[in-house]
Structure formats: structure tokens, C-alpha cells
Design a protein around this motif. Sequence first.
Motif, PDB file in Angstrom:
ATOM      1  N   GLU A   1      41.522  43.894  37.380  1.00 33.50           N
ATOM      2  CA  GLU A   1      41.774  44.634  36.150  1.00 33.50           C
ATOM      3  C   GLU A   1      40.795  45.782  35.961  1.00 33.50           C
ATOM      4  O   GLU A   1      41.037  46.670  35.144  1.00 33.50           O
ATOM      5  CB  GLU A   1      41.708  43.693  34.947  1.00 33.50           C
TER       6      GLU A   1
ATOM      7  N   THR B   1      41.377  50.980  39.190  1.00 31.84           N
ATOM      8  CA  THR B   1      42.560  51.814  38.992  1.00 31.84           C
ATOM      9  C   THR B   1      43.543  51.431  40.093  1.00 31.84           C
ATOM     10  O   THR B   1      43.337  50.474  40.806  1.00 31.84           O
ATOM     11  CB  THR B   1      42.194  53.300  39.092  1.00 31.84           C
TER      12      THR B   1
ATOM     13  N   ALA C   1      33.268  41.614  36.122  1.00 36.40           N
ATOM     14  CA  ALA C   1      34.475  41.013  35.556  1.00 36.40           C
ATOM     15  C   ALA C   1      34.118  39.787  34.719  1.00 36.40           C
ATOM     16  O   ALA C   1      34.712  39.546  33.659  1.00 36.40           O
ATOM     17  CB  ALA C   1      35.439  40.631  36.672  1.00 36.40           C
TER      18      ALA C   1
ATOM     19  N   SER D   1      41.298  43.335  44.456  1.00 35.66           N
ATOM     20  CA  SER D   1      42.307  43.094  43.413  1.00 35.66           C
ATOM     21  C   SER D   1      43.023  41.768  43.624  1.00 35.66           C
ATOM     22  O   SER D   1      43.528  41.162  42.680  1.00 35.66           O
ATOM     23  CB  SER D   1      43.324  44.239  43.375  1.00 35.66           C
TER      24      SER D   1
ATOM     25  N   CYS E   1      37.379  39.291  32.372  1.00 34.39           N
ATOM     26  CA  CYS E   1      38.646  39.752  32.941  1.00 34.39           C
ATOM     27  C   CYS E   1      38.622  39.460  34.436  1.00 34.39           C
ATOM     28  O   CYS E   1      37.612  39.006  34.979  1.00 34.39           O
ATOM     29  CB  CYS E   1      38.865  41.239  32.679  1.00 34.39           C
TER      30      CYS E   1
END
Length: 209
Positions: A51, A54, A42, A65, A47
Amino acid sequence: MAPGHVAYGLGAQYGLRITAETVAAWERGLALPSDYELTALAGVLWCAPGELLTAARSLREHRVSRELSPDELAGRLGMATSAYLRMEESGRWRGNERQSAALSEALGLTPADFVTATGREEELAELLRSAVTTRWQAYGRPVAKLVPMDRRRIQEILERLHADYQALMVSTLSWSSTGTDRPGNTGEEGRAFLARIVPRFWETADPSA
């Protein structure tokens, strides 16, 4: 960025010895990065870790997440990190009612998310199939142990599913007794109903349904 560029960034910025082939396997879902590798990935891609995922399904995916470490989440749940990690890695949740509520709150889980993430979908399906084909009243408590919902609401859902299934079976038998041939009069509709029993449970639980 090509996989080779990403692999170079992981090495230059985070000291990870990751090959382009491994990055490509991550992209295709053929392999999973560790928590640190995902965080580093990431960082290279500018990001948030969430992100790159899924729709989260497992406890680990939901935790990542939310950008929580195992230590942080275990602390919120009031359990040892090692105990939490054993459940996360096995995909089987063994926490008590208070810990289950804390898990749902910490990870922002809906009841459906909770059942999926804790590996209880098939167990729920078995209970629901028995509830609609026999006496639904006997299954309110067992289902409530799996699903973090008000027991009275669960009983209402079971009653409705039972009524829907029984009405379908009566309709099927009525058509069969007339000798009229139609698709489904051999029990296919009943089997289809039972095959989708978990989605039907959540659809019925939806207030807008």
C-alpha cells in the motif's frame, strides 16, 4: 503523522535509527527504503507494504507488494537467492523460459508488467520499430523471447502494426504527391507512430481493442 512521528515509531518499535529527513525523502520519492525499512514503515503506519508503493514497475517493487522475501521468491523460481538479487538490483532479468513463467505467476505480472519489470522495454521497442518498417515476419521469434505471449498472437499483432504503419506511410506519400500541404506530410505522423510503438503493441494485444 509528521515525518518526525514516523521516525520515532521506527526507532521505538523496530530499533531503526531513521531521521525525519529520511522519512520525508521516502515520501517524495527521493530515496528508497530497504525491504526491512519498508516493512517496518508499514508496521508503524498500520498498513501492508504494498500500500506504500505507487504502481509497481521494478522487480523489487512487485516482490515487495506481494510481501515476498528474496529467499521466498528465489525458491519459487528454482534459483539461488544471490543470483536472483543480482538480477533484481541490475534491473535485467536473465532467467530461462520456465523461470520467467514462474516469475510472472509468483508476482502476478501481466505480459506488459513483465517486460517493464525485467528491463526489456527498449529492446522490445527496437524490435517493433524494425518489424513495422521492414518485414514483420522475421521478428515473431525475437519478440516472443521477450514477451510471455503465444507466438501466433504476437505474429498477428506484428502483422496488424505493420499494416497500420504502412497504410499511414502510403497516405502520407499520397498527400505529398498532390502538393497539398497538411500537418504530418513530412513524416511527423510516422515518427509519432514509432515513438509510441510499445504502447501500440499492448493496445493491439488487448482483446477489446
